[in-house]
Design a protein around this motif. Structure first.
Motif, mmCIF file in Angstrom:
data_model
loop_
_atom_site.group_PDB
_atom_site.id
_atom_site.type_symbol
_atom_site.label_atom_id
_atom_site.label_comp_id
_atom_site.label_asym_id
_atom_site.label_seq_id
_atom_site.Cartn_x
_atom_site.Cartn_y
_atom_site.Cartn_z
ATOM 1 N N ALA A 19 -10.820 -6.331 20.225
ATOM 2 C CA ALA A 19 -9.690 -6.158 19.302
ATOM 3 C C ALA A 19 -8.360 -6.382 20.015
ATOM 4 O O ALA A 19 -7.437 -6.972 19.440
ATOM 5 C CB ALA A 19 -9.729 -4.766 18.674
ATOM 6 N N ILE A 20 -8.264 -5.946 21.251
ATOM 7 C CA ILE A 20 -7.037 -6.150 22.015
ATOM 8 C C ILE A 20 -6.777 -7.634 22.210
ATOM 9 O O ILE A 20 -5.646 -8.110 22.027
ATOM 10 C CB ILE A 20 -7.098 -5.408 23.366
ATOM 11 N N GLU A 22 -7.844 -10.085 20.351
ATOM 12 C CA GLU A 22 -7.489 -10.670 19.056
ATOM 13 C C GLU A 22 -6.075 -10.262 18.636
ATOM 14 O O GLU A 22 -5.348 -11.052 18.037
ATOM 15 C CB GLU A 22 -8.506 -10.274 17.984
ATOM 16 N N ALA A 23 -5.663 -9.053 18.964
ATOM 17 C CA ALA A 23 -4.305 -8.595 18.639
ATOM 18 C C ALA A 23 -3.272 -9.426 19.390
ATOM 19 O O ALA A 23 -2.212 -9.756 18.838
ATOM 20 C CB ALA A 23 -4.156 -7.119 18.962
ATOM 21 N N PHE A 26 -3.013 -12.583 17.558
ATOM 22 C CA PHE A 26 -2.284 -12.344 16.310
ATOM 23 C C PHE A 26 -0.785 -12.275 16.578
ATOM 24 O O PHE A 26 0.018 -12.859 15.842
ATOM 25 C CB PHE A 26 -2.777 -11.054 15.648
ATOM 26 N N ASN A 27 -0.402 -11.579 17.641
ATOM 27 C CA ASN A 27 1.016 -11.466 17.991
ATOM 28 C C ASN A 27 1.623 -12.808 18.377
ATOM 29 O O ASN A 27 2.835 -12.983 18.285
ATOM 30 C CB ASN A 27 1.215 -10.460 19.124
ATOM 31 N N GLY A 34 -5.730 -11.665 12.944
ATOM 32 C CA GLY A 34 -5.466 -10.382 12.283
ATOM 33 C C GLY A 34 -6.673 -9.891 11.517
ATOM 34 O O GLY A 34 -6.979 -8.694 11.517
ATOM 35 N N VAL A 37 -9.069 -8.510 13.981
ATOM 36 C CA VAL A 37 -8.631 -7.188 14.447
ATOM 37 C C VAL A 37 -9.033 -6.131 13.436
ATOM 38 O O VAL A 37 -9.587 -5.082 13.802
ATOM 39 C CB VAL A 37 -7.103 -7.148 14.695
ATOM 40 N N ARG A 38 -8.785 -6.391 12.175
ATOM 41 C CA ARG A 38 -9.145 -5.415 11.140
ATOM 42 C C ARG A 38 -10.647 -5.180 11.098
ATOM 43 O O ARG A 38 -11.106 -4.043 10.954
ATOM 44 C CB ARG A 38 -8.634 -5.877 9.774
#
Length: 64
Positions: A19-20, A22-23, A26-27, A34, A37-38
């Motif tokens: 998730a990190i 992927e975040a 996303f950023n 995103g 991440v969800r």
């Protein structure tokens, strides 16, 4: 046989690492990340519930 609590926590750790990553994507503007991440956060929630249930079951066993 591995402890189910440890297995669930290890799964949470792996999912959080993903998730990190992927975040970060996303950023940097990757909106598809995103969604990933969800999804990862939902998986973390599910694994946390498994861990909580295992802890409660062991706690109840020791009381009896």
């Amino acid at each position: 046989m591995e402890d189910p609590i440890i297995v669930a926590l290890a799964a949470i750790q792996d999912e959080l690492t993903k998730a990190i990553q992927e975040a970060l994507k996303f950023n940097n503007g990757n909106s598809s990340a995103g969604t990933r991440v969800r999804r990862a956060m939902q998986n973390i929630k599910s694994q946390a519930q498994v861990a909580r249930m295992e802890v409660q079951a062991k706690k109840n066993e020791s009381v009896l």
